[in-house]
Design a protein around this motif. Structure first.
Motif, PDB file in Angstrom:
ATOM      1  N   ASP A  23       5.490  -0.814   2.185  1.00 12.31           N
ATOM      2  CA  ASP A  23       5.214  -2.219   2.439  1.00 12.31           C
ATOM      3  C   ASP A  23       5.457  -3.009   1.152  1.00 12.31           C
ATOM      4  O   ASP A  23       5.513  -2.438   0.055  1.00 12.31           O
ATOM      5  CB  ASP A  23       3.757  -2.346   2.890  1.00 12.31           C
ATOM      6  CG  ASP A  23       3.366  -3.760   3.254  1.00 12.31           C
ATOM      7  OD1 ASP A  23       4.235  -4.511   3.737  1.00 12.31           O
ATOM      8  OD2 ASP A  23       2.182  -4.107   3.060  1.00 12.31           O
ATOM      9  N   THR A  56       9.209  -4.523   5.528  1.00 16.17           N
ATOM     10  CA  THR A  56       8.329  -5.685   5.464  1.00 16.17           C
ATOM     11  C   THR A  56       8.359  -6.520   6.730  1.00 16.17           C
ATOM     12  O   THR A  56       9.398  -6.621   7.389  1.00 16.17           O
ATOM     13  CB  THR A  56       8.713  -6.576   4.256  1.00 16.17           C
ATOM     14  OG1 THR A  56       7.917  -7.773   4.277  1.00 16.17           O
ATOM     15  CG2 THR A  56      10.185  -6.965   4.295  1.00 16.17           C
ATOM     16  N   GLY A 227       1.101   1.417   2.678  1.00 12.18           N
ATOM     17  CA  GLY A 227       0.754   0.085   3.140  1.00 12.18           C
ATOM     18  C   GLY A 227      -0.721  -0.196   3.022  1.00 12.18           C
ATOM     19  O   GLY A 227      -1.515   0.684   2.680  1.00 12.18           O
ATOM     20  N   ASP A 233       0.723  -1.236   9.099  1.00  9.49           N
ATOM     21  CA  ASP A 233       1.242  -0.120   8.309  1.00  9.49           C
ATOM     22  C   ASP A 233       0.767   1.238   8.820  1.00  9.49           C
ATOM     23  O   ASP A 233       1.574   2.143   9.059  1.00  9.49           O
ATOM     24  CB  ASP A 233       0.840  -0.283   6.841  1.00  9.49           C
ATOM     25  CG  ASP A 233       1.405  -1.539   6.220  1.00  9.49           C
ATOM     26  OD1 ASP A 233       2.619  -1.759   6.341  1.00  9.49           O
ATOM     27  OD2 ASP A 233       0.639  -2.315   5.621  1.00  9.49           O
TER      28      ASP A 233
END
Length: 284
Positions: A23, A56, A227, A233
């Motif tokens: 992330d 992302t 994440g 995530d």
């Protein structure tokens, strides 16, 4: 289920890992400043032979994300490639030529339709909605869009959510994202289509890019996701079948304050499916 402990260093987790899917927001930066130790950790992974793909929910194409990273001092050498929910949303727009789009989002996200000859239209004339965020995320919440979403539902418009996040850090504050509007629309009975984590297409794209760079596919047991969001995530990694390193300093920081170890009951309550390990912030 066993207890979950915090680990101090990424180096203790990456033996045998060939691909890292990290992330960005909350891991590499907080929207205002980058995290040098996190950048160093990812760069070191690359030096040791792993492929690092930044994955992302930013509602902008990868080149726009890269420009933001550069402004925040994140070197290109930190990662191999970027996959964004904005890229996948642009694919949807490109696949629907001539259809009229109503766009919800700030002007800074205009790259979502840049170069696509998208037909922009008011809500009552649109064929679908693309939501990249709130018009003013400094002052608004999803509730400010209830009347608009009720109108969209009456027109039976699909809403394409270019950022499934509900909230994200901006400095020391949490601000609402497109996911908050999309979830409200679903609650009202509207159709919402999500691009980005935790949904499978963004992981498939990331693994395809990793395979291009490595010259071959990578087994999922040699992939590590990183994440700070349970909803995107951790859930996305579990659904895709890969391990996740969960960082607690991000949007869930208050829930983890003062905790050194989680018992099995707490693990189930907080995560549902537990991550491989916990770390406060990413460091090598």
């Amino acid at each position: 289920m066993t207890s979950l402990r915090f680990v101090e260093r990424l180096r203790d987790l990456v033996d045998g890992v060939e691909v890292v899917l990290s992330d960005i927001w909350g891991v590499v930066h907080n929207g205002l400043e980058s995290f040098p130790e996190a950048c160093e950790a990812l760069h070191t992974c690359r030096q040791r032979g792993a492929t690092v793909i930044l994955i992302t929910n930013a509602p902008r194409p990868a080149d726009s994300v890269q420009r933001q990273l550069r402004k925040l001092g994140v070197a290109d050498e930190t990662y191999d490639a970027i996959v964004s929910s904005g890229d996948l949303t642009r694919n949807f727009v490109a696949d629907h030529p001539g259809k009229k789009m109503f766009w919800i989002g700030p002007e800074r996200d205009s790259s979502i339709h840049r170069g696509l000859d998208a037909v922009m239209a008011p809500l009552e004339q649109a064929d679908y909605i693309v939501c990249t965020g709130l018009f003013d995320d400094e002052t608004e919440s999803a509730e400010d869009y209830r009347a608009m979403m009720l109108q969209a539902r009456e027109h039976k418009l699909p809403l394409i959510c270019a950022n499934p996040d509900i909230v994200v850090e901006r400095g020391d504050r949490l601000i609402y994202c497109a996911g908050a509007i999309a979830e409200l629309y679903r609650e009202l009975g509207g159709e919402a289509i999500f691009y980005g984590k935790p949904h499978r297409p963004i992981y498939e794209r990331a693994m395809a890019l990793a395979a291009e760079r490595r010259g071959r596919p990578t087994a999922l047991d040699r992939v590590l996701a990183i994440g700070d969001s349970v909803r995107t995530d951790l859930t996305g990694a579990h659904g895709f079948g890969i391990d996740c390193l969960f960082l607690t300093r991000g949007i869930h920081s208050e829930e983890f304050e003062g905790i050194e170890q989680l018992d099995p009951a707490s693990v189930k309550e907080l995560f549902g499916h537990p991550p491989r390990a916990l770390m406060r912030e990413l460091r090598w």
